[in-house]
Structure formats: C-alpha cells, structure tokens
Design a protein around this motif. Sequence first.
Motif, PDB file in Angstrom:
ATOM      1  N   UNK A  29     -28.967 111.668 115.262  1.00  0.00           N
ATOM      2  CA  UNK A  29     -28.272 111.507 116.788  1.00  0.00           C
ATOM      3  C   UNK A  29     -27.294 110.103 116.918  1.00  0.00           C
ATOM      4  N   UNK A  30     -28.034 108.873 115.997  1.00  0.00           N
ATOM      5  CA  UNK A  30     -27.295 107.847 116.206  1.00  0.00           C
ATOM      6  C   UNK A  30     -26.038 108.070 115.418  1.00  0.00           C
ATOM      7  N   UNK A  31     -25.904 108.666 114.243  1.00  0.00           N
ATOM      8  CA  UNK A  31     -24.519 109.100 113.407  1.00  0.00           C
ATOM      9  C   UNK A  31     -23.460 110.126 114.597  1.00  0.00           C
ATOM     10  N   UNK A  32     -24.491 110.831 115.088  1.00  0.00           N
ATOM     11  CA  UNK A  32     -23.590 111.614 115.890  1.00  0.00           C
ATOM     12  C   UNK A  32     -22.700 111.142 116.913  1.00  0.00           C
ATOM     13  N   UNK A  33     -23.396 110.139 117.548  1.00  0.00           N
ATOM     14  CA  UNK A  33     -23.129 109.245 118.725  1.00  0.00           C
ATOM     15  C   UNK A  33     -21.764 108.214 118.297  1.00  0.00           C
ATOM     16  N   UNK A  34     -22.128 107.542 117.123  1.00  0.00           N
ATOM     17  CA  UNK A  34     -21.408 106.763 116.652  1.00  0.00           C
ATOM     18  C   UNK A  34     -20.160 107.456 116.261  1.00  0.00           C
ATOM     19  N   UNK A  35     -20.089 108.708 115.276  1.00  0.00           N
ATOM     20  CA  UNK A  35     -19.034 109.047 115.074  1.00  0.00           C
ATOM     21  C   UNK A  35     -18.030 109.822 116.151  1.00  0.00           C
ATOM     22  N   UNK A  36     -18.836 110.165 117.123  1.00  0.00           N
ATOM     23  CA  UNK A  36     -17.990 110.630 118.216  1.00  0.00           C
ATOM     24  C   UNK A  36     -17.329 109.714 119.012  1.00  0.00           C
ATOM     25  N   UNK A  37     -18.165 108.363 119.152  1.00  0.00           N
ATOM     26  CA  UNK A  37     -17.260 107.354 119.709  1.00  0.00           C
ATOM     27  C   UNK A  37     -16.053 106.830 118.902  1.00  0.00           C
ATOM     28  N   UNK A  38     -16.202 106.716 117.483  1.00  0.00           N
ATOM     29  CA  UNK A  38     -15.125 106.193 117.005  1.00  0.00           C
ATOM     30  C   UNK A  38     -13.936 107.366 116.806  1.00  0.00           C
ATOM     31  N   UNK A  39     -14.213 108.637 116.671  1.00  0.00           N
ATOM     32  CA  UNK A  39     -13.070 109.485 116.788  1.00  0.00           C
ATOM     33  C   UNK A  39     -12.432 109.610 118.045  1.00  0.00           C
ATOM     34  N   UNK A  40     -13.212 109.610 119.243  1.00  0.00           N
ATOM     35  CA  UNK A  40     -12.497 109.749 120.333  1.00  0.00           C
ATOM     36  C   UNK A  40     -11.869 108.667 120.964  1.00  0.00           C
ATOM     37  N   UNK A  41     -12.283 107.536 120.664  1.00  0.00           N
ATOM     38  CA  UNK A  41     -11.593 106.094 120.509  1.00  0.00           C
ATOM     39  C   UNK A  41     -10.278 106.235 120.100  1.00  0.00           C
ATOM     40  N   UNK A  42     -10.425 106.465 118.878  1.00  0.00           N
ATOM     41  CA  UNK A  42      -9.095 106.363 117.948  1.00  0.00           C
ATOM     42  C   UNK A  42      -7.976 107.389 118.589  1.00  0.00           C
ATOM     43  N   UNK A  43      -8.512 108.846 119.173  1.00  0.00           N
ATOM     44  CA  UNK A  43      -7.505 109.643 119.531  1.00  0.00           C
ATOM     45  C   UNK A  43      -6.931 109.077 120.620  1.00  0.00           C
ATOM     46  N   UNK A  44      -7.902 108.461 121.673  1.00  0.00           N
ATOM     47  CA  UNK A  44      -7.245 107.955 122.792  1.00  0.00           C
ATOM     48  C   UNK A  44      -6.339 106.994 122.565  1.00  0.00           C
ATOM     49  N   UNK A  45      -6.453 105.950 121.553  1.00  0.00           N
ATOM     50  CA  UNK A  45      -5.711 104.946 121.308  1.00  0.00           C
ATOM     51  C   UNK A  45      -4.230 105.620 120.787  1.00  0.00           C
ATOM     52  N   UNK A  46      -4.472 106.569 119.784  1.00  0.00           N
ATOM     53  CA  UNK A  46      -3.323 107.104 119.437  1.00  0.00           C
ATOM     54  C   UNK A  46      -2.464 107.643 120.433  1.00  0.00           C
ATOM     55  N   UNK A  47      -3.033 108.526 121.391  1.00  0.00           N
ATOM     56  CA  UNK A  47      -2.407 108.978 122.720  1.00  0.00           C
ATOM     57  C   UNK A  47      -1.735 108.054 123.450  1.00  0.00           C
ATOM     58  N   UNK A  48      -2.437 106.772 123.628  1.00  0.00           N
ATOM     59  CA  UNK A  48      -1.792 105.810 124.553  1.00  0.00           C
ATOM     60  C   UNK A  48      -0.597 105.214 123.963  1.00  0.00           C
TER      61      UNK A  48
END
Length: 54
Positions: A29-48
């Motif tokens: 669960x920890x890996x799932x949460x961390x991976x989700x956070x990193x990937x979605x943050x990077x996607x948001x930054x890329x889109x911004x």
Amino acid sequence: MLDADVLHHDLTVFDAACQQLYDDGLMSEETLVRLHGVVHREAWEMETLRHLEN
C-alpha cells in the motif's frame, strides 16, 4: 484525442494497473500511494508547464 485526454487516459490505465498489482499482493500500500503521488504530480507539472508555454 487532445493531449489532456491522452494524459487522463494514460493515468487511468496506470492507476488500474497499479491497483491490480496491489490487489494481487505484488505491491504494498505504501508503494502504491507513493507511486501514485509521484506520477500524478509529475503529470500535473507537465500539464501546467505546457499551458504556461502556450
């Protein structure tokens, strides 16, 4: 499809794949949460950045 639509689709597929790994006991669960956070943050930054450049 617009770039934002493709990105949303890709994130949805990524999330489903990660959830399946978690459900199968292959990802903690920890890996799932961390991976989700990193990937979605990077996607948001890329889109911004893309919007700022246009």
